[in-house]
Scaffold this motif. Structure first.
Motif, PDB file in Angstrom:
ATOM      1  N   UNK A  87       0.807  -1.218   0.000  1.00 27.89           N
ATOM      2  CA  UNK A  87       0.000   0.000   0.000  1.00 27.89           C
ATOM      3  C   UNK A  87       0.836   1.262   0.000  1.00 27.89           C
ATOM      4  N   UNK A  88       2.158   1.113   0.032  1.00 27.09           N
ATOM      5  CA  UNK A  88       3.039   2.271   0.072  1.00 27.09           C
ATOM      6  C   UNK A  88       3.949   2.214   1.276  1.00 27.09           C
ATOM      7  N   UNK A  89       4.601   3.324   1.518  1.00 25.15           N
ATOM      8  CA  UNK A  89       5.558   3.402   2.611  1.00 25.15           C
ATOM      9  C   UNK A  89       5.057   4.397   3.654  1.00 25.15           C
ATOM     10  N   UNK A  90       4.976   3.939   4.907  1.00 32.58           N
ATOM     11  CA  UNK A  90       4.520   4.807   5.995  1.00 32.58           C
ATOM     12  C   UNK A  90       5.715   5.600   6.521  1.00 32.58           C
ATOM     13  N   UNK A  91       5.915   6.774   5.936  1.00 35.73           N
ATOM     14  CA  UNK A  91       7.126   7.541   6.209  1.00 35.73           C
ATOM     15  C   UNK A  91       7.207   8.008   7.662  1.00 35.73           C
ATOM     16  N   UNK A  92       6.118   8.487   8.201  1.00 35.79           N
ATOM     17  CA  UNK A  92       6.156   8.987   9.577  1.00 35.79           C
ATOM     18  C   UNK A  92       6.454   7.865  10.559  1.00 35.79           C
ATOM     19  N   UNK A  93       5.790   6.722  10.396  1.00 41.71           N
ATOM     20  CA  UNK A  93       6.017   5.596  11.288  1.00 41.71           C
ATOM     21  C   UNK A  93       7.440   5.055  11.134  1.00 41.71           C
ATOM     22  N   UNK A  94       7.906   4.985   9.898  1.00 41.47           N
ATOM     23  CA  UNK A  94       9.255   4.498   9.663  1.00 41.47           C
ATOM     24  C   UNK A  94      10.299   5.454  10.233  1.00 41.47           C
ATOM     25  N   UNK A  95      10.051   6.749  10.137  1.00 38.82           N
ATOM     26  CA  UNK A  95      10.979   7.736  10.689  1.00 38.82           C
ATOM     27  C   UNK A  95      11.057   7.632  12.205  1.00 38.82           C
ATOM     28  N   UNK A  96       9.915   7.395  12.842  1.00 36.97           N
ATOM     29  CA  UNK A  96       9.914   7.225  14.299  1.00 36.97           C
ATOM     30  C   UNK A  96      10.724   5.992  14.696  1.00 36.97           C
ATOM     31  N   UNK A  97      10.507   4.895  13.984  1.00 36.91           N
ATOM     32  CA  UNK A  97      11.257   3.668  14.281  1.00 36.91           C
ATOM     33  C   UNK A  97      12.742   3.850  13.981  1.00 36.91           C
ATOM     34  N   UNK A  98      13.068   4.578  12.905  1.00 35.89           N
ATOM     35  CA  UNK A  98      14.468   4.817  12.559  1.00 35.89           C
ATOM     36  C   UNK A  98      15.161   5.654  13.629  1.00 35.89           C
ATOM     37  N   UNK A  99      14.455   6.642  14.162  1.00 37.34           N
ATOM     38  CA  UNK A  99      15.028   7.462  15.229  1.00 37.34           C
ATOM     39  C   UNK A  99      15.332   6.619  16.459  1.00 37.34           C
ATOM     40  N   UNK A 100      14.392   5.751  16.819  1.00 38.64           N
ATOM     41  CA  UNK A 100      14.616   4.861  17.967  1.00 38.64           C
ATOM     42  C   UNK A 100      15.753   3.879  17.680  1.00 38.64           C
ATOM     43  N   UNK A 101      15.902   3.477  16.416  1.00 39.74           N
ATOM     44  CA  UNK A 101      16.933   2.496  16.068  1.00 39.74           C
ATOM     45  C   UNK A 101      18.332   3.086  16.146  1.00 39.74           C
TER      46      UNK A 101
END
Length: 273
Positions: free
Chosen positions: A234-248
């Motif tokens: 369905x696409x890429x969830x940029x906001x959710x991915x950015x939050x997870x990337x920050x935590x990572x």
């Protein structure tokens, strides 16, 4: 005096600008994680928005972030320990008792890093399958140790070589064993190098994706694999991915701040070679 003060101010401004430029991607990723998906996808970018921690909370509560984070910490920690346990003694021998083929041995060890992972993933997968190491933390730990040993050998040989050989020879004349010399003299004098090398191995293992995605499933997957899960049909969830990337990347960022003095000293010494 005024000219010197002006130069100092100019240098400070340039340094601040460079630091801001380097930190901008991290800051932008953090801010994107505070946006809604609509604001995150807006073109031109939305600079004024109502921040929300929902994406970060979701990563902890429903995004299974903690499970992947735990796998990553265990695998990376064991990889650093294993790489040091096998790479440091080899670096010690290459630095103080090199022999005629020391450079060839070191080059051979480093050459294993030149080969692309796609060229060896099939035989590795077959071996791992027969040893029942697919989708296990042990399998990824062994892989990261294999990747980390050449880096430890290469970097730590350089740092060990900076220790005056007269110290080693004098202690050996007094009857000290190699184990005692290694633990009591060589390692304490190489702490900046150990910090730098450990941090580099940590970054390499923390960010490794290719082997993690091919050799691990749901049980042993690491954070880079978790990040890829945000790419859906369905696409890429940029906001959710950015939050997870920050935590990572947060643990790496904190570890870098804690070890900053040792890193600066170690990298400076390494540059002197």
């Amino acid at each position: 005096m005024r000219q010197r003060a002006s130069v100092t101010v100019l240098v400070s401004i340039v340094t601040f600008a460079i630091a801001l430029l380097m930190l901008f991607p991290i800051l932008w990723t953090f801010l994107t994680g505070l946006k809604s998906e609509t604001d995150a996808l807006s073109i031109p970018p939305v600079f004024w928005f109502v921040p929300s921690l929902d994406k970060y909370i979701y990563a902890f509560q429903q995004g299974e972030f903690l499970s992947f984070f735990y796998n990553t910490v265990v695998i990376v920690g064991c990889a650093i320990a294993g790489s040091f346990a096998l790479g440091l003694p080899a670096a010690y021998v290459l630095a103080f008792f090199p022999g005629r083929r020391a450079d060839s041995m070191l080059f051979f060890a480093l050459s294993t890093r030149f080969m692309p992972g796609v060229a060896v993933i099939v035989p590795i997968s077959i071996v791992y399958s027969r040893l029942h190491l697919i989708d296990t933390r042990l399998g990824l730990i062994l892989m990261h140790i294999t990747l980390g040993i050449p880096m430890v050998m290469w970097l730590m040989r350089r740092y060990f070589s900076e220790i005056p050989k007269e110290i080693i020879e004098s202690v050996m004349l007094e009857g000290a064993s190699h184990a005692r010399i290694f633990w009591r003299i060589v390692l304490p004098l190489s702490i900046p190098g150990l910090v730098t090398t450990g941090f580099l191995v940590m970054i390499m293992a923390w960010n490794e994706f290719f082997f993690a995605v091919n050799l691990a499933g749901r049980s042993a997957a690491t954070l880079p694999v978790f990040m890829a899960s945000f790419l859906t049909t369905e696409g890429q969830t940029w906001a959710q991915m950015s939050a997870a990337a920050t935590l990572a990347i947060l643990p790496i960022f904190v570890a870098g701040l804690i070890a900053s003095r040792g890193l600066v000293s170690g990298l400076t010494n390494g540059a002197s070679h």
